[in-house]
Design a protein around this motif. Sequence first.
Motif, short mmCIF file in Angstrom:
data_model
loop_
_atom_site.label_atom_id
_atom_site.label_comp_id
_atom_site.label_asym_id
_atom_site.label_seq_id
_atom_site.Cartn_x
_atom_site.Cartn_y
_atom_site.Cartn_z
N LEU A 35 3.86 4.27 7.18
CA LEU A 35 4.51 3.61 8.32
C LEU A 35 4.93 2.19 7.95
CD1 LEU A 35 5.32 3.48 11.29
CD2 LEU A 35 2.96 2.88 11.85
N SER A 36 4.06 1.47 7.25
CA SER A 36 4.37 0.10 6.85
C SER A 36 5.58 0.04 5.92
CB SER A 36 3.15 -0.54 6.17
OG SER A 36 3.42 -1.83 5.73
N GLU A 37 5.66 0.99 5.01
CA GLU A 37 6.79 1.04 4.08
C GLU A 37 8.09 1.30 4.82
OE1 GLU A 37 9.88 2.79 1.80
OE2 GLU A 37 8.55 4.05 3.04
N ARG A 38 8.06 2.19 5.80
CA ARG A 38 9.25 2.49 6.59
C ARG A 38 9.68 1.24 7.38
NH1 ARG A 38 9.07 6.51 3.90
NH2 ARG A 38 9.44 8.67 4.55
N GLU A 39 8.72 0.53 7.94
CA GLU A 39 9.05 -0.66 8.73
C GLU A 39 9.62 -1.77 7.85
OE1 GLU A 39 5.32 -1.33 10.62
OE2 GLU A 39 5.89 -0.23 12.45
N ARG A 40 9.09 -1.92 6.63
CA ARG A 40 9.64 -2.92 5.71
C ARG A 40 11.08 -2.57 5.33
NH1 ARG A 40 4.51 -2.77 3.30
NH2 ARG A 40 5.27 -1.32 1.71
N SER A 41 11.31 -1.30 5.08
CA SER A 41 12.67 -0.85 4.73
C SER A 41 13.63 -1.11 5.87
CB SER A 41 12.67 0.64 4.37
OG SER A 41 11.88 0.90 3.23
#
Length: 424
Positions: free
Chosen positions: A75-81
Amino acid sequence: MDENHDEWQQEEKRIENIKQILSEKKNELMENNKELMGDILELRQGFWDDVTVNMDEPDEAIETYASIKQQAELLSERERSYGQFHKLVKLYARQEDSPYFGRIDFQEEDGELESIYIGIGSLMDKNKEDFLIYDWRAPVSSMYYDYAPGPVQYETPVGEVTGEMKLKRQFIIRQGSLQGMFDTGLTIGDELLQHVLGGNATSHMKSIVATIQKEQNQIIRYDKNKMLIVQGAAGSGKTSAAMQRIAYLLYRYRTSISADQILLFSPNHMFISYVASVLPELGEDNMRQVTFQEYAAGRLDRDFELESPFEQLEYLLSDRDSQRLERRVAAIRFKSALDYKNLLDDYVKGLTEKGMKFRNITFRGQTIVRADEIHRYFYKLTGRIPNRIESVKGWLLDQLDAFQLKEQDKDWPVEEAAFLAKHE
């Protein structure tokens, strides 16, 4: 210069091509953003659906912890992207209005002549092979600010590059339309400067990277020492250079520095508002801004009662006790005098010999490093106090790494995982 009709048409054609590429890239990003936002919403709504919670046995508790961590990282990776995509969309929108402001034709020694266009952000071609626009903070862009046509050089992370600048051209592009084009020498052309500065005044500072002078560029890109002091008269461009330097550092050291690690002391909240739009216009997140009074209050309020300048002024204007007021004024004058500074300097100098206070570093009731051990290590070092503190910091981190290695195989992490709750 007298505008050559053929060159003018060529530059207009290039701008139209750039606008087309920007539009395609922006539309593609917006479509990807929609899909990414859908993924984020789906992950948030179904977070616990993809996690198996079982705390009955230690092994199963560890597996539950790993499952939660994996889902959270996804989830964190998606939000950073999503955040990066959003910044790019805004950058492309600004570039559609004014994709670049400068061009230099540079020929590296024994190399081919290359036309380098410079703007507020980089842009690559559709195949992501060649740069159509270079970010003003890129090493090669420094030549635009530092040199007139002739022999030039610039520094890169792998060494110095030399060659010859055949042409230096400046553009005025507004709303995607070429409004001015002229060749120039070392200084920024008066036409460009007047056009940029001649707009309507606003309550926010403009990010004028197109008009950076050579001396300002040296300040912005200076990285030989950690400390840099800039002195200049009012209106000489110190604040502009400071904001552009922050943008440069965020670009140059983007893998190790982020905006939330930078703190800007502002004289007042009006100034904070004035410069608030500069970094976002350059495609960077804003750093934290505070007045020194706010910073001091945040650090000292637990132990001291701080008086604001307004409270001090109100006290001085309203107190009717002449003797108390006289003592208060004398104290303020003393703390504003050089003698008080000398006292503080002597105190700090004395701390190099004795007087530094340290506290035990503990974890879960266990002392990892005792205060007296830190004290001994600090006073074994020589040099200035800030340098010693950096050395102590490195030493303490080594101690914590060693402690972590000993703790990671114990039972308590599993016990702590057993208390993790399932939140809907």
